[in-house]
Structures are given as structure tokens and as C-alpha cells.
Design an enzyme around this catalytic site. Structure first.
Site, PDB file in Angstrom:
ATOM      1  N   PRO A 183      33.579  43.419  31.610  1.00 16.60           N
ATOM      2  CA  PRO A 183      34.392  44.647  31.701  1.00 16.60           C
ATOM      3  C   PRO A 183      34.048  45.494  32.924  1.00 16.60           C
ATOM      4  O   PRO A 183      34.770  46.428  33.238  1.00 16.60           O
ATOM      5  CB  PRO A 183      34.049  45.414  30.413  1.00 16.60           C
ATOM      6  CG  PRO A 183      33.081  44.593  29.663  1.00 16.60           C
ATOM      7  CD  PRO A 183      32.681  43.420  30.453  1.00 16.60           C
TER       8      PRO A 183
ATOM      9  N   GLU B 281      25.230  42.533  25.794  1.00 15.54           N
ATOM     10  CA  GLU B 281      25.310  43.795  26.533  1.00 15.54           C
ATOM     11  C   GLU B 281      25.504  43.568  28.025  1.00 15.54           C
ATOM     12  O   GLU B 281      25.531  44.509  28.799  1.00 15.54           O
ATOM     13  CB  GLU B 281      24.035  44.614  26.305  1.00 15.54           C
ATOM     14  CG  GLU B 281      23.946  45.193  24.921  1.00 15.54           C
ATOM     15  CD  GLU B 281      25.158  46.043  24.569  1.00 15.54           C
ATOM     16  OE1 GLU B 281      25.393  47.031  25.277  1.00 15.54           O
ATOM     17  OE2 GLU B 281      25.868  45.715  23.605  1.00 15.54           O
TER      18      GLU B 281
ATOM     19  N   ARG C 297      49.249  27.881  36.247  1.00 17.22           N
ATOM     20  CA  ARG C 297      50.710  27.848  36.322  1.00 17.22           C
ATOM     21  C   ARG C 297      51.233  28.147  37.728  1.00 17.22           C
ATOM     22  O   ARG C 297      52.389  27.877  38.039  1.00 17.22           O
ATOM     23  CB  ARG C 297      51.348  28.786  35.282  1.00 17.22           C
ATOM     24  CG  ARG C 297      51.080  30.236  35.501  1.00 17.22           C
ATOM     25  CD  ARG C 297      51.604  31.061  34.344  1.00 17.22           C
ATOM     26  NE  ARG C 297      53.052  31.120  34.290  1.00 17.22           N
ATOM     27  CZ  ARG C 297      53.804  31.834  35.116  1.00 17.22           C
ATOM     28  NH1 ARG C 297      53.244  32.536  36.083  1.00 17.22           N
ATOM     29  NH2 ARG C 297      55.114  31.839  35.002  1.00 17.22           N
TER      30      ARG C 297
ATOM     31  N   ASP D  23      58.946  35.269  38.371  1.00 19.62           N
ATOM     32  CA  ASP D  23      58.144  35.980  37.383  1.00 19.62           C
ATOM     33  C   ASP D  23      58.281  37.485  37.473  1.00 19.62           C
ATOM     34  O   ASP D  23      58.478  38.027  38.542  1.00 19.62           O
ATOM     35  CB  ASP D  23      56.644  35.742  37.645  1.00 19.62           C
ATOM     36  CG  ASP D  23      56.178  34.412  37.163  1.00 19.62           C
ATOM     37  OD1 ASP D  23      56.899  33.793  36.387  1.00 19.62           O
ATOM     38  OD2 ASP D  23      55.083  34.015  37.574  1.00 19.62           O
TER      39      ASP D  23
HETATM   40  N1  ADE Z   1      34.093  40.634  28.532  1.00 18.44           N
HETATM   41  C1  ADE Z   1      34.191  41.642  27.649  1.00 18.44           C
HETATM   42  N2  ADE Z   1      35.265  42.395  27.880  1.00 18.44           N
HETATM   43  C2  ADE Z   1      35.873  41.848  28.985  1.00 18.44           C
HETATM   44  C3  ADE Z   1      37.038  42.184  29.728  1.00 18.44           C
HETATM   45  N3  ADE Z   1      37.791  43.233  29.426  1.00 18.44           N
HETATM   46  N4  ADE Z   1      37.346  41.414  30.789  1.00 18.44           N
HETATM   47  C4  ADE Z   1      36.573  40.361  31.129  1.00 18.44           C
HETATM   48  N5  ADE Z   1      35.466  40.001  30.463  1.00 18.44           N
HETATM   49  C5  ADE Z   1      35.125  40.730  29.401  1.00 18.44           C
END
Ligand code: ADE
Length: 256
Positions: free
Chosen positions: A88, A115, A153, A168
């Protein structure tokens, strides 16, 4: 194109590869996908891939040595390869990044868990860190699959119709026009007449206007990066859309 995916849950990744377009692309040799269990590269007798964070706190952190050994193993099989960590904390994935990554011959996708991963693995091995959106998954596996699917793709010859990817949503920067199929009437709602007319120019015009209307209604910020020909601008003017489009484009330039 080759993908090597490093994960502690290899079974999570198996089934998306056995269906549909991805499976066919693998069978046709357009894409090669190998999955590696990070646990196989653990060095201690308990095959540990995570440990408690220095400094204390919640959760576990992925250890750097098994991750590094897994990347080194893949590099021995095939040198080079861009290492992409799914987390994230990465830059937000979009169609432009999918297109850029589709031009790479080899991607090594590392699925983070817990984490996070030890910062030294990130510093020494990771070329690019990618998030698929501002929400937290239990790990990078589903995010890795999003990359594999969206990139595969785009590879030449993977989609049946040569221009399916160029039509697309997002290929021009905005949303796609609505689509209809049979029956012509569904729950009293009829397919727009023009789409059944056989008049290709009229259908093209309707679809262009419907796509702009859809973008204005749902994702107006996307208009900022869209460009229109003189003819398209005239059409937007004729249908009372040009002013709204220009407003959003100006607002986008203000933001950018
Ligand atoms: N791992 C946990 N959340 C994630 C996300 N939003 N994008 C990529 N990997 C992740």
C-alpha cells in the site's frame, strides 16, 4: 513477457492462471508465469519468513534474507528483470503504468504480507513499489494478479480482436460508452435506436457523445488529460457539452 511471482501463499495464485485469457496466453507462449514460495528460501530451521519489528509494535515484518534469496534464485534462472513490490506504500497503479510495464520483458512481483517488508530488502532489491489503490489488502497476492491480468491483456496477440485494448476505458483518458446486447427491450427499457440503425457514422458519434457524458457524470477529473479534434469539439458544442468539458479541463490544469 515473463512474470516471476514471489509469495508465501502460492495456492492463492493458482486458480486465476487456469482460466480464460491468461490461460490461453500462457498456452500460446505469449506469457510465462512462474510462482515461487518464499518459504523455500528461508534459512532457519523453522522456515521463518517473518519476525517481530525492531522497536516493538504490532504485527510481523517480512525478513529480508528469504526475499533476497528468492530474487537471486529467479535472477539465476533468467538475468535482469524489474523487481516490483506490491504494497500500500507504492505509487498508485493505473492504465499508463500497466502500459509501461507491458513493455518490460521480465517482471519479478514480490507479494508483501504482514506489517510490511524489511526496509533493507526494499532498498537493495526493489525497483518499483506499486499499490493498486488506497485500501489495505491482507497481502500483495491479489494486487500481483491485478498486474498480471492487466498487463497480459495488453501484450501483442493476447486479445482476440486487434483493437480491443485500444478501445478500452482509459485508453483515450476517459470512460467508455455504454454497451447493449440482445434483447432489444429489457424490463421495458429499449436499446437506443441509433445502435440498431446500421449507420456506422451515427453509431460512432453516439458512442463518442455517450462516453463524454459518462465521463462528465462519473469521473470529470479524467477530462483534464483528454484531447479532442476540431470535429469532436464541434460535436460537443452542438450537443451543449463543450462548455462543461472545458470547465473541467481548466480546473484540471489548475490542479496540475
Ligand atoms: N498489499 C496490501 N494492500 C495493498 C494494496 N492496496 N496494493 C498493493 N499491495 C497491497
Amino acid at each position: 513477457m515473463r512474470f516471476d511471482i514471489l509469495t508465501i501463499f502460492p495456492d492463492l495464485l493458482a486458480s486465476p492462471l487456469t482460466e480464460g485469457i491468461i490461460r490461453r496466453a500462457m498456452q500460446d507462449g505469449k506469457v510465462e508465469i512462474a510462482i515461487h514460495n518464499i518459504r523455500d528460501f528461508a534459512t532457519d530451521k523453522h522456515a521463518m519468513t517473518d519476525d517481530r519489528p525492531f522497536g516493538g509494535g504490532e504485527g510481523m515484518v517480512m525478513k529480508p534474507e528469504p526475499l533476497a534469496a528468492a530474487v537471486q534464485h529467479v535472477r539465476q534462472l533468467m538475468p535482469g528483470g524489474k523487481v516490483v513490490l506490491l504494497s500500500p506504500q507504492g505509487c498508485t497503479y493505473d492504465q499508463a503504468l500497466a502500459q509501461a510495464l507491458a513493455a518490460e520483458p521480465h517482471l519479478i512481483l514480490v507479494c508483501g504480507r504482514y506489517e510490511g517488508v524489511d526496509e533493507r530488502f526494499r532498498d537493495h532489491y526493489v525497483d518499483l513499489e506499486v499499490s493498486i489503490g488506497d485500501y489495505i489488502l491482507t497481502g500483495g497476492e491479489l494486487a500481483a494478479m491485478v498486474l498480471v491480468d492487466s498487463i497480459t491483456r495488453l501484450l501483442p496477440g493476447v486479445l482476440g480482436c486487434a483493437d480491443s485494448a485500444t478501445n478500452d476505458t482509459f485508453s483515450r483518458g476517459g470512460l467508455k460508452h455504454p454497451q447493449y446486447t440482445r434483447p432489444r427491450v429489457f424490463e421495458g427499457d429499449e436499446v437506443p435506436e441509433v445502435l440498431c440503425s446500421g449507420d456506422h457514422a451515427a453509431v460512432g458519434e453516439w458512442r463518442f457523445l455517450a462516453a463524454v457524458r459518462q465521463t462528465l457524470a462519473r469521473r470529470p477529473e479524467l477530462l483534464a488529460t483528454m484531447t479532442f479534434s476540431r470535429q469532436e469539439e464541434k460535436l460537443l458544442q452542438k450537443h451543449g457539452l463543450l462548455e462543461a468539458v472545458r470547465e473541467h479541463q481548466a480546473a484540471g490544469q489548475g490542479r496540475g
